[in-house]
Each structure stands twice: as structure tokens, then as C-alpha cells.
Design a protein around this motif. Structure first.
Motif, PDB file in Angstrom:
ATOM      1  N   SER A  56      -3.308   4.407  -1.388  1.00 33.55           N
ATOM      2  CA  SER A  56      -4.432   4.026  -0.846  1.00 33.55           C
ATOM      3  C   SER A  56      -4.086   4.715   0.503  1.00 33.55           C
ATOM      4  O   SER A  56      -5.730   4.355   0.720  1.00 33.55           O
ATOM      5  CB  SER A  56      -3.624   2.789  -0.042  1.00 33.55           C
ATOM      6  OG  SER A  56      -3.389   1.309  -0.838  1.00 33.55           O
ATOM      7  N   ARG A  69       0.722  -1.234  -0.144  1.00 31.85           N
ATOM      8  CA  ARG A  69      -0.428   0.113  -0.116  1.00 31.85           C
ATOM      9  C   ARG A  69       0.615   1.222  -0.280  1.00 31.85           C
ATOM     10  O   ARG A  69       1.473   1.157   1.041  1.00 31.85           O
ATOM     11  CB  ARG A  69      -0.532  -0.213   1.093  1.00 31.85           C
ATOM     12  CG  ARG A  69      -1.509  -1.166   1.053  1.00 31.85           C
ATOM     13  CD  ARG A  69      -3.030  -1.166   2.319  1.00 31.85           C
ATOM     14  NE  ARG A  69      -3.406  -2.302   2.241  1.00 31.85           N
ATOM     15  CZ  ARG A  69      -4.365  -2.442   3.609  1.00 31.85           C
ATOM     16  NH1 ARG A  69      -4.777  -1.693   4.572  1.00 31.85           N
ATOM     17  NH2 ARG A  69      -5.012  -3.969   2.747  1.00 31.85           N
ATOM     18  N   ARG A  92      -3.319   3.090  -7.122  1.00 31.92           N
ATOM     19  CA  ARG A  92      -2.461   2.494  -6.246  1.00 31.92           C
ATOM     20  C   ARG A  92      -2.095   2.517  -4.726  1.00 31.92           C
ATOM     21  O   ARG A  92      -1.925   2.590  -4.156  1.00 31.92           O
ATOM     22  CB  ARG A  92      -1.145   1.501  -6.699  1.00 31.92           C
ATOM     23  CG  ARG A  92      -1.057   0.485  -7.629  1.00 31.92           C
ATOM     24  CD  ARG A  92       0.087   0.726  -9.076  1.00 31.92           C
ATOM     25  NE  ARG A  92       0.377   1.734  -9.424  1.00 31.92           N
ATOM     26  CZ  ARG A  92       1.483   1.827  -9.643  1.00 31.92           C
ATOM     27  NH1 ARG A  92       2.339   0.959 -10.345  1.00 31.92           N
ATOM     28  NH2 ARG A  92       1.928   2.772 -10.539  1.00 31.92           N
ATOM     29  N   ARG A 104      -4.320   3.423   7.097  1.00 30.79           N
ATOM     30  CA  ARG A 104      -5.058   2.817   5.607  1.00 30.79           C
ATOM     31  C   ARG A 104      -3.780   2.492   4.926  1.00 30.79           C
ATOM     32  O   ARG A 104      -4.140   1.289   4.256  1.00 30.79           O
ATOM     33  CB  ARG A 104      -5.758   4.397   5.499  1.00 30.79           C
ATOM     34  CG  ARG A 104      -6.758   5.095   5.568  1.00 30.79           C
ATOM     35  CD  ARG A 104      -7.379   4.749   5.267  1.00 30.79           C
ATOM     36  NE  ARG A 104      -8.933   5.280   5.472  1.00 30.79           N
ATOM     37  CZ  ARG A 104      -9.959   5.146   5.220  1.00 30.79           C
ATOM     38  NH1 ARG A 104     -10.254   4.092   4.427  1.00 30.79           N
ATOM     39  NH2 ARG A 104     -10.928   5.951   5.417  1.00 30.79           N
ATOM     40  N   LEU A 105      -3.248   2.150   5.662  1.00 31.73           N
ATOM     41  CA  LEU A 105      -2.018   1.680   5.098  1.00 31.73           C
ATOM     42  C   LEU A 105      -1.465   0.272   5.604  1.00 31.73           C
ATOM     43  O   LEU A 105      -0.744  -0.362   5.349  1.00 31.73           O
ATOM     44  CB  LEU A 105      -0.286   2.454   5.076  1.00 31.73           C
ATOM     45  CG  LEU A 105      -0.893   3.607   4.257  1.00 31.73           C
ATOM     46  CD1 LEU A 105       0.388   4.433   4.301  1.00 31.73           C
ATOM     47  CD2 LEU A 105      -1.867   3.214   2.800  1.00 31.73           C
ATOM     48  N   VAL A 153      -1.273  -3.069   6.386  1.00 27.49           N
ATOM     49  CA  VAL A 153      -1.597  -4.337   6.211  1.00 27.49           C
ATOM     50  C   VAL A 153      -1.913  -5.672   7.367  1.00 27.49           C
ATOM     51  O   VAL A 153      -0.768  -6.171   8.087  1.00 27.49           O
ATOM     52  CB  VAL A 153      -1.138  -5.194   5.303  1.00 27.49           C
ATOM     53  CG1 VAL A 153      -1.639  -6.359   4.918  1.00 27.49           C
ATOM     54  CG2 VAL A 153      -0.764  -4.315   4.021  1.00 27.49           C
TER      55      VAL A 153
END
Length: 129
Positions: free
Chosen positions: A38, A14, A36, A125-126, A128
Motif C-alpha cells: 500500500s 495494509r 498488496r 497510507r497505512l 485504517v
């Protein structure tokens, strides 16, 4: 350039863009052109007028501004409206009485708030999981 970052061994897959002032306009334009991206955080910036009619996508975004004479609050508000019009989660955080570049003042409590909001936004948001 995003391909290089995404291909890195330490990449989460991301990308988040952060832009200040003119860099905010550059980050917003790049995010609109590349799905792409994010997450987008823009501090006292907006979207270049020539690009606005072509925008079909924006990632979730957070903006900051208020008493800015270089980049008016209206530019940030327009970017939030544009983002929402293409389905992005968009928020603007206003810091009353703060001018262009306020977030660089270490002795201002609003500085810590702005930095923490942007860092937290990118973490959510980033990350994972």
C-alpha cells in the motif's frame, strides 16, 4: 512473506515497505510485483533496470536523496517518473548537500525531518480508519 504479515492478528490489512540504498531497490521491485503493498518509501534507491519495463503498478511512494554519490539523484527521479507513469502518487524530497546515509546523523536537523516525513507518510497510507 507478505501473506504471513497480512494474516497476523495485529495486521491492519495494509503493507508498507521501506528501503535504504540497495534495500530501496529491493523494496521498489517487491512493491511493483505485489499489489498488496500500500505504500513505499525509498531512501537513496531506485528500481532495478531489468524490472522497469515490466512495471504496471506501484503504490504511493516517497523518496529522499540529493548529493548521493553511491545512488545518484537521477535514480530516484526515474523511480518517481516510473511511478507516475503507472498512476502512483509519487514525491521526491531533496535534502541539499546530503550524501548517502545522511538520515543516520542524530545531530542533523534534516534527520528529524526525513524520519518524520517517512513516519507521517506511512501513518497516512497505512492507517485504517
Amino acid at each position: 512473506m507478505l501473506s504471513v504479515v497480512l494474516a497476523g492478528a495485529d495486521s491492519s490489512g495494509r503493507i508498507g515497505l521501506l528501503g535504504f540504498s540497495l534495500g530501496g531497490y529491493v523494496a521498489a521491485a517487491a512493491a511493483a510485483r505485489d499489489e498488496r503493498v500500500s505504500a513505499l518509501a525509498v531512501l537513496y534507491g531506485g528500481m532495478p533496470d531489468k524490472i522497469t519495463p515490466q512495471v504496471k503498478h506501484l503504490p504511493p511512494m516517497k523518496l529522499h536523496c540529493e548529493a548521493d554519490r553511491n545512488v545518484p539523484l537521477a535514480s530516484g527521479e526515474a523511480l518517481v517518473r516510473l511511478g507516475k507513469s503507472v498512476g502512483a502518487a509519487a514525491e521526491i524530497v531533496r535534502y541539499p548537500g546530503k550524501a548517502h546515509g545522511f538520515d543516520f546523523a542524530d545531530n542533523d536537523p534534516m534527520t528529524a525531518d526525513a524520519v518524520n516525513r517517512v513516519a507521517g507518510f506511512f501513518q497516512v497510507r497505512l492507517n485504517v480508519a
